[in-house]
Write an enzyme that holds these catalytic residues in place. Structure first.
Site, PDB file in Angstrom:
ATOM      1  N   HIS A  83      83.840  24.743  28.106  1.00  0.00           N
ATOM      2  CA  HIS A  83      83.131  25.426  27.342  1.00  0.00           C
ATOM      3  C   HIS A  83      82.107  26.737  27.428  1.00  0.00           C
ATOM      4  O   HIS A  83      80.725  25.424  27.905  1.00  0.00           O
ATOM      5  CB  HIS A  83      83.389  25.085  25.765  1.00  0.00           C
ATOM      6  CG  HIS A  83      83.256  26.151  24.828  1.00  0.00           C
ATOM      7  ND1 HIS A  83      84.441  27.013  24.784  1.00  0.00           N
ATOM      8  CD2 HIS A  83      82.396  26.920  23.757  1.00  0.00           C
ATOM      9  CE1 HIS A  83      83.770  28.648  23.751  1.00  0.00           C
ATOM     10  NE2 HIS A  83      82.653  28.054  23.138  1.00  0.00           N
ATOM     11  N   ASP A 162      88.889  26.506  11.236  1.00  0.00           N
ATOM     12  CA  ASP A 162      87.459  27.719  11.975  1.00  0.00           C
ATOM     13  C   ASP A 162      87.878  29.220  12.244  1.00  0.00           C
ATOM     14  O   ASP A 162      87.078  29.459  12.211  1.00  0.00           O
ATOM     15  CB  ASP A 162      87.584  26.544  13.743  1.00  0.00           C
ATOM     16  CG  ASP A 162      86.471  28.134  14.442  1.00  0.00           C
ATOM     17  OD1 ASP A 162      85.577  27.295  13.863  1.00  0.00           O
ATOM     18  OD2 ASP A 162      86.932  28.392  15.886  1.00  0.00           O
ATOM     19  N   ARG A 169      81.886  34.171   9.119  1.00  0.00           N
ATOM     20  CA  ARG A 169      80.339  33.822  10.148  1.00  0.00           C
ATOM     21  C   ARG A 169      79.614  35.156  10.539  1.00  0.00           C
ATOM     22  O   ARG A 169      78.655  35.738  10.656  1.00  0.00           O
ATOM     23  CB  ARG A 169      79.810  33.085  10.790  1.00  0.00           C
ATOM     24  CG  ARG A 169      80.434  31.459   9.770  1.00  0.00           C
ATOM     25  CD  ARG A 169      80.587  30.337  11.009  1.00  0.00           C
ATOM     26  NE  ARG A 169      79.359  30.083  12.023  1.00  0.00           N
ATOM     27  CZ  ARG A 169      79.732  29.702  13.304  1.00  0.00           C
ATOM     28  NH1 ARG A 169      81.149  29.343  13.316  1.00  0.00           N
ATOM     29  NH2 ARG A 169      79.184  29.998  14.174  1.00  0.00           N
ATOM     30  N   SER A 184      82.490  24.686  14.994  1.00  0.00           N
ATOM     31  CA  SER A 184      83.416  25.139  14.977  1.00  0.00           C
ATOM     32  C   SER A 184      83.930  25.447  16.539  1.00  0.00           C
ATOM     33  O   SER A 184      85.220  24.857  17.425  1.00  0.00           O
ATOM     34  CB  SER A 184      82.522  27.129  15.445  1.00  0.00           C
ATOM     35  OG  SER A 184      83.888  27.900  16.175  1.00  0.00           O
ATOM     36  N   LYS A 188      87.753  22.468  17.871  1.00  0.00           N
ATOM     37  CA  LYS A 188      88.680  23.417  18.853  1.00  0.00           C
ATOM     38  C   LYS A 188      89.014  22.742  19.817  1.00  0.00           C
ATOM     39  O   LYS A 188      89.691  21.956  20.576  1.00  0.00           O
ATOM     40  CB  LYS A 188      88.590  25.495  19.202  1.00  0.00           C
ATOM     41  CG  LYS A 188      88.734  25.838  18.077  1.00  0.00           C
ATOM     42  CD  LYS A 188      88.410  27.460  17.956  1.00  0.00           C
ATOM     43  CE  LYS A 188      86.908  26.882  18.413  1.00  0.00           C
ATOM     44  NZ  LYS A 188      85.696  28.949  18.170  1.00  0.00           N
TER      45      LYS A 188
END
Ligand code: URA
Length: 426
Positions: A83, A162, A169, A184, A188
């Protein structure tokens, strides 16, 4: 039983939220019992007053519990995912996922769309005619078994808390809170069920974290969350003050990724792809395989083509080209000593590669090509950037964002390159 105002006041006054307050507020927000304005106030209080390790872990667990958890433990090979916290010209997922699959590790890569000036992997892949981002869980599982790599959108069932909170946000100035970013991302990734995870935490002008210490704190927080949840997690802190490669956009980034898969491509993209691949392979217990060989012998390219076809895409089809282009010439002769990632990212975004409103369409062909990287010699009057868009009225604002976004020093100036990988946490 709790109520929203009590939870907001506790955090506003610098207190720690209890486990039951956190569980309640995430669940009630997901169900619509806590209003957006109340969650915005709480997010701002968290941004200003922070959260302790226990609170972040509980917040993450509550977000995971808001939806389903996927399970790939019955696959015939180990799984690893990567990620990135978001950058400019960051097309690494495209060559990385098929490369790691070619090395024998399955890659369940749930990706996102562009956010602000940062590009999104799904937007890039959708520039390939026919390619489909949405897969059912079953399709995802079957493709992982058959091909070894999937890049797709997270289904609605995964961490729905999320999804709601992230959109909120984005419009309330609360994106940059470390506890909120960490929970967040990790909610996931943990819900996705990967066995190991490598985080590419971007640092610099083009990243959400502008300084190294903040990026380190984010990386440590995420590595802690992953490790506590039983996911082998490491983080690389990598430079994002200069954009990656030579392109920022959608179709043009796919083309650059294919160059990497064909054994060429810009040196920095290849370096980061290999560094992340080595970490993913080590996390999945396959350090014995050398990813550089799989890039060189064409097996990563074979997986790429199969992966694209499996999701309806035609890897040989011509991608859309922008209707209009505008060349920016170098204003002087010398050495390019700075190319600012934020300036390039904003230009690509304003040309139509990203979206100004949630849910809007992006232009496949839009973006920026830069013809020199820091350290390269440039010649006055020669092309420095090519801007691409379908709508020529976008050039003016894109040019304005490139203003002051690069420096050219006198010919012969020595350029001191900064390393791409700045640190490793894990
Ligand atoms: N990416 C995410 O998924 N969440 C954040 O908060 C920031 C980047």
């Amino acid at each position: 039983m709790h109520d929203a105002v009590e939870v907001i006041l506790a955090k506003r006054d610098g207190g720690e939220l209890s486990d039951s307050q956190i569980d309640w507020v995430i669940d009630a927000y997901t169900r619509g019992d806590v209003a957006d304005e109340q969650m915005s106030a709480l997010a701002m209080a968290i941004l200003l007053n922070g959260m302790g390790r226990r609170e972040i872990a509980r917040w993450t667990a509550a977000m995971i519990a808001s939806g389903e958890r996927m399970d790939f433990s019955t696959l015939s090979r180990p799984t690893a995912d990567k990620h990135s916290t978001g950058g400019v010209g960051d097309k690494i997922t495209l060559p990385l996922a098929p490369l790691v699959a070619a090395c024998g590790v399955a890659v369940p890569q749930l990706s996102g769309r562009g956010l602000g000036h940062t590009g999104g992997t799904l937007d890039k892949l959708e520039a390939i005619p026919g390619w489909r981002a949405s897969l059912s869980n079953e399709e995802m599982f079957d493709q992982l078994e058959a091909v070894g790599a999937v890049i797709c959108a997270a289904g609605d069932g995964l961490a729905p808390a999320d999804k709601k909170l992230y959109a909120l946000r984005d419009v309330t100035g609360t994106v940059e809170a470390i506890p909120l970013i960490a929970s967040s991302i990790m909610s996931k990734k943990i819900a996705e069920g990967t066995g190991s995870l490598v985080l590419d935490v971007k640092v610099g002008t083009g990243a959400f974290m502008k300084d190294l210490e903040k990026a380190r704190e984010l990386a440590r927080t995420m590595v802690g969350l992953g490790t506590d949840a039983g996911v082998h997690t490491v983080a690389l802190l990598t430079d994002m003050s200069t954009p990656l490669g030579r392109t920022a956009g959608n179709a043009i980034e796919v083309a650059e990724s294919v160059e990497v898969l064909a054994g060429g491509g810009p040196a920095d993209v290849v370096e980061l792809t290999l560094a992340l691949a080595r970490e993913m392979l080590a996390g999945a217990g396959r350090s014995d395989v050398d990813p550089a060989e799989k890039l060189a012998d064409g097996s990563a390219m074979d997986v790429w083509r199969t992966m694209i076809r499996a999701q309806g895409g035609d890897p040989d089809a011509a991608m859309k080209q922008a209707r209009e282009s505008h060349v920016v010439s170098a204003p002087s002769t010398g050495v390019l000593t700075r190319l600012d990632a934020m300036a390039v990212g904003m230009a690509a975004w304003r040309l139509g590669a990203g979206r100004a409103k949630q849910g809007a369409a992006v232009q496949d062909g839009a973006g920026v090509l830069w013809h020199a990287r820091p350290g390269d010699e440039v010649t006055e009057g020669e092309p420095l950037f090519t801007l691409l868009t379908d709508e020529p009225e976008r050039f003016e604002r894109a040019l304005a964002s490139l203003d002051g976004g690069f420096d050219i020093a006198a010919p012969g100036t020595t350029y001191q390159a900064t390393p791409l990988v700045l640190d490793r946490i894990g």
